[in-house]
Design an enzyme around this catalytic site. Structure first.
Site, mmCIF file in Angstrom:
data_model
loop_
_atom_site.group_PDB
_atom_site.id
_atom_site.type_symbol
_atom_site.label_atom_id
_atom_site.label_comp_id
_atom_site.label_asym_id
_atom_site.label_seq_id
_atom_site.Cartn_x
_atom_site.Cartn_y
_atom_site.Cartn_z
ATOM 1 N N HIS A 123 -2.193 -5.243 -0.279
ATOM 2 C CA HIS A 123 -2.291 -3.800 -0.313
ATOM 3 C C HIS A 123 -2.475 -3.121 0.968
ATOM 4 O O HIS A 123 -3.447 -2.468 1.410
ATOM 5 C CB HIS A 123 -3.371 -3.408 -1.174
ATOM 6 C CG HIS A 123 -3.189 -2.011 -1.516
ATOM 7 N ND1 HIS A 123 -3.633 -1.325 -3.013
ATOM 8 C CD2 HIS A 123 -2.582 -0.775 -1.120
ATOM 9 C CE1 HIS A 123 -3.451 -0.092 -2.784
ATOM 10 N NE2 HIS A 123 -2.639 0.343 -1.951
ATOM 11 N N ILE A 124 -1.116 -3.550 1.794
ATOM 12 C CA ILE A 124 -1.354 -3.130 3.504
ATOM 13 C C ILE A 124 -0.462 -2.134 3.722
ATOM 14 O O ILE A 124 0.044 -1.974 4.853
ATOM 15 C CB ILE A 124 -1.382 -4.437 4.266
ATOM 16 C CG1 ILE A 124 -0.038 -5.205 3.893
ATOM 17 C CG2 ILE A 124 -2.640 -5.135 4.199
ATOM 18 C CD1 ILE A 124 0.136 -6.267 5.114
ATOM 19 N N GLY A 126 9.143 10.492 -4.452
ATOM 20 C CA GLY A 126 8.407 11.354 -3.652
ATOM 21 C C GLY A 126 8.594 11.288 -2.137
ATOM 22 O O GLY A 126 9.623 10.598 -1.875
ATOM 23 N N ARG A 127 7.669 11.606 -1.316
ATOM 24 C CA ARG A 127 7.511 11.502 -0.027
ATOM 25 C C ARG A 127 8.315 10.151 0.633
ATOM 26 O O ARG A 127 9.029 10.068 1.279
ATOM 27 C CB ARG A 127 6.538 11.944 0.678
ATOM 28 C CG ARG A 127 6.460 13.590 0.718
ATOM 29 C CD ARG A 127 4.855 14.096 0.934
ATOM 30 N NE ARG A 127 3.935 13.898 0.103
ATOM 31 C CZ ARG A 127 2.990 14.634 -0.392
ATOM 32 N NH1 ARG A 127 2.747 15.749 0.321
ATOM 33 N NH2 ARG A 127 2.259 14.168 -1.436
ATOM 34 N N ILE A 128 7.290 9.133 0.046
ATOM 35 C CA ILE A 128 7.516 7.833 0.439
ATOM 36 C C ILE A 128 8.905 7.364 -0.134
ATOM 37 O O ILE A 128 9.656 6.571 0.711
ATOM 38 C CB ILE A 128 6.467 7.047 -0.135
ATOM 39 C CG1 ILE A 128 5.077 7.455 0.602
ATOM 40 C CG2 ILE A 128 6.732 5.333 0.295
ATOM 41 C CD1 ILE A 128 4.011 6.641 0.157
ATOM 42 N N GLU A 148 -6.590 -5.608 -8.721
ATOM 43 C CA GLU A 148 -6.675 -6.000 -7.596
ATOM 44 C C GLU A 148 -7.944 -5.815 -7.037
ATOM 45 O O GLU A 148 -8.688 -4.800 -7.470
ATOM 46 C CB GLU A 148 -5.458 -5.485 -6.526
ATOM 47 C CG GLU A 148 -5.862 -4.119 -6.425
ATOM 48 C CD GLU A 148 -4.586 -3.370 -5.383
ATOM 49 O OE1 GLU A 148 -3.466 -3.648 -5.643
ATOM 50 O OE2 GLU A 148 -5.073 -2.760 -4.564
ATOM 51 N N ILE A 208 5.302 -1.294 -4.148
ATOM 52 C CA ILE A 208 4.244 -0.725 -3.259
ATOM 53 C C ILE A 208 3.594 0.557 -3.722
ATOM 54 O O ILE A 208 2.835 1.169 -2.840
ATOM 55 C CB ILE A 208 4.891 -0.443 -1.669
ATOM 56 C CG1 ILE A 208 6.172 0.562 -2.086
ATOM 57 C CG2 ILE A 208 5.541 -1.449 -1.062
ATOM 58 C CD1 ILE A 208 6.401 1.265 -0.648
ATOM 59 N N ALA A 209 3.689 0.683 -5.053
ATOM 60 C CA ALA A 209 3.183 1.794 -5.866
ATOM 61 C C ALA A 209 1.644 1.703 -5.984
ATOM 62 O O ALA A 209 0.616 1.892 -5.384
ATOM 63 C CB ALA A 209 3.896 2.283 -6.831
ATOM 64 N N ARG A 210 1.378 0.997 -7.204
ATOM 65 C CA ARG A 210 0.160 0.653 -7.611
ATOM 66 C C ARG A 210 0.192 -0.654 -8.664
ATOM 67 O O ARG A 210 1.244 -0.739 -9.285
ATOM 68 C CB ARG A 210 -0.320 1.883 -8.351
ATOM 69 C CG ARG A 210 -1.012 2.985 -7.739
ATOM 70 C CD ARG A 210 -2.567 2.564 -7.119
ATOM 71 N NE ARG A 210 -3.188 3.416 -6.441
ATOM 72 C CZ ARG A 210 -2.929 3.608 -5.124
ATOM 73 N NH1 ARG A 210 -2.089 2.849 -4.355
ATOM 74 N NH2 ARG A 210 -3.532 4.613 -4.520
ATOM 75 N N ARG A 255 10.715 11.697 -12.346
ATOM 76 C CA ARG A 255 10.530 12.563 -13.490
ATOM 77 C C ARG A 255 11.207 13.874 -13.232
ATOM 78 O O ARG A 255 11.850 14.383 -14.160
ATOM 79 C CB ARG A 255 8.926 12.984 -13.490
ATOM 80 C CG ARG A 255 7.956 11.963 -14.334
ATOM 81 C CD ARG A 255 6.701 12.289 -13.977
ATOM 82 N NE ARG A 255 6.305 12.524 -12.737
ATOM 83 C CZ ARG A 255 5.060 12.715 -11.984
ATOM 84 N NH1 ARG A 255 4.129 12.797 -13.069
ATOM 85 N NH2 ARG A 255 4.691 12.541 -10.992
HETATM 86 C C1 8YV Z 1 -4.661 3.057 0.810
HETATM 87 C C2 8YV Z 1 -2.868 3.524 -1.000
HETATM 88 O O1 8YV Z 1 -4.757 2.305 2.047
HETATM 89 O O2 8YV Z 1 -2.674 5.884 -0.089
HETATM 90 C C3 8YV Z 1 -2.565 4.999 -0.842
HETATM 91 O O3 8YV Z 1 -2.517 5.523 -2.056
HETATM 92 O O4 8YV Z 1 -2.616 2.974 -1.878
HETATM 93 C C4 8YV Z 1 -3.112 3.021 0.601
HETATM 94 O O5 8YV Z 1 -2.427 3.565 1.626
HETATM 95 C C5 8YV Z 1 -5.567 2.494 -0.191
HETATM 96 O O6 8YV Z 1 -5.409 3.008 -1.622
HETATM 97 C C6 8YV Z 1 -7.029 2.457 0.275
HETATM 98 O O7 8YV Z 1 -7.378 3.743 0.131
#
Ligand code: 8YV
Length: 332
Positions: free
Chosen positions: A290-291, A159-161, A272, A241-243, A182
């Site tokens: 998660h920063i 995606g964009r990121i 988390e 850095i996804a989830r 996908r």
């Molecule tokens: C958020 C993130 O800071 O945007 C997202 O999906 O994971 C982070 O940038 C975090 O989810 C807090 O809402």
């Protein structure tokens, strides 16, 4: 607009004063003290009589909550990811969901690269060594890490990121960029980030550094587990850095301990803010809370976008970044 006629909203996590003031100009606002996280039951209580809620990824908006909060009309997520929303249930309940895309893309990509670099070059591991007073000798291979420039960057989720990370790798570090997604990008987008589409198997086998940037969906759960790690190069690094939940954290900790891959960098975790205890006990992993989007300008822009979605919808019946626009159509 008089005070009595203002709709009521809840800010479910403390935000910056500027964001709160913007919202107070339009709404009766209930805030949440800094550091406070509402339990699902408390959230339901706080939402009684509220038309809108500003959420972070930590507040779940699902069928149970929606049934118990009949006045709710919009949940504005202060995040681009929205796996905390049951969008289908929200659409059925006539509740609009919005997210906060675009404003965090470049900042998050910067951090993805920071984590990749820190992981490959063993930045935190070597800092711990220095702080522990262990730097009393030097050897040629002291904290020798993995090369970054000129290597193969693999990106899962484009995606964009993902594209912003690809551009950094290709243009800044002369990396060969491979991706799997996908759907394949169009030719112009592939050319812009100099990325080549490959199968997931080829991505796993070829990447020197694999970065995960795909959204969390039930199908994406444990996209990277023991079987996938086994297909990676023993010298490879993995960055998430996804989830949380996209990686099987227990399997990853095992693989890191057994040096099946060289190292990992993780900004997100299953369950988390808890972190799998085995990850805390392996040296070759960089762990951050998660920063990835955490710079003040970006967090401000994300919060303002969420606020502007609340204002636009509850005062004018429109939204800037709607996730289920069918709800807007049905309401007009
Ligand atoms: C958020 C993130 O800071 O945007 C997202 O999906 O994971 C982070 O940038 C975090 O989810 C807090 O809402």
């Amino acid at each position: 607009m008089t005070g009595a006629s203002k709709p009521a909203i809840l800010i479910a996590r403390a935000v910056f004063p500027e964001v709160e003031s913007r919202l107070r100009a339009h709404f009766e606002v209930e805030t949440t003290p800094a550091g406070m996280v509402w339990s699902p039951d408390e959230l339901v209580q706080r939402l009684q009589g509220k038309s809108g809620v500003l959420t972070t990824g930590g507040e779940r908006i699902d069928a149970g909550l929606l049934a118990a909060c009949p006045t709710l009309r919009i949940a504005a997520n202060l995040a681009v990811g929205y796996n905390n929303f049951d969008l289908a249930a929200m659409s059925v309940a006539g509740v609009l969901g919005t997210n906060a895309p675009d404003v965090l893309t470049e900042t998050t990509a910067d951090f993805g690269f920071a984590l990749l670099m820190a992981t490959a070059r063993r930045v935190t591991e070597s800092e711990r060594f220095l702080r522990a007073g262990q730097w009393n000798q030097w050897s040629l291979d002291l904290f020798a890490g993995a090369e970054v420039h000129g290597t193969t960057l693999g990106i899962l989720g484009m995606g964009r990121i993902g594209r912003a990370i690809a551009r950094r790798g290709a243009h800044g570090f002369g990396m060969q960029v491979l991706y799997h997604n996908r759907s394949r990008l169009d030719e112009a987008s592939e050319a812009d980030c100099r990325a080549r589409y490959v199968s997931k198997a080829e991505l796993l086998a070829q990447a020197d550094h694999l970065v995960l940037v795909l959204p969390y969906t039930p199908e994406a759960h444990h996209s990277i587990g023991a079987a996938e790690i086994a297909q990676m190069k023993p010298s490879a690094t993995l960055v998430n850095i996804a989830r949380g939940g996209i990686v099987d954290d227990a399997a990853l900790a095992r693989a890191l301990r057994e040096r099946r891959i060289a190292a990992a960098g993780l900004d997100v975790f299953e369950g988390e803010p808890r972190v799998h205890p085995d990850l805390l006990n392996v040296p070759n992993v960089v762990l951050t809370p998660h920063i990835a989007s955490a710079t003040l300008p970006t967090r401000m822009a994300m919060a303002m976008l969420a606020a502007d979605n609340l204002i636009a919808y509850l005062t004018e019946g429109r939204a800037l970044t709607p996730l289920n626009p069918d709800v807007i159509k049905a309401a007009t």
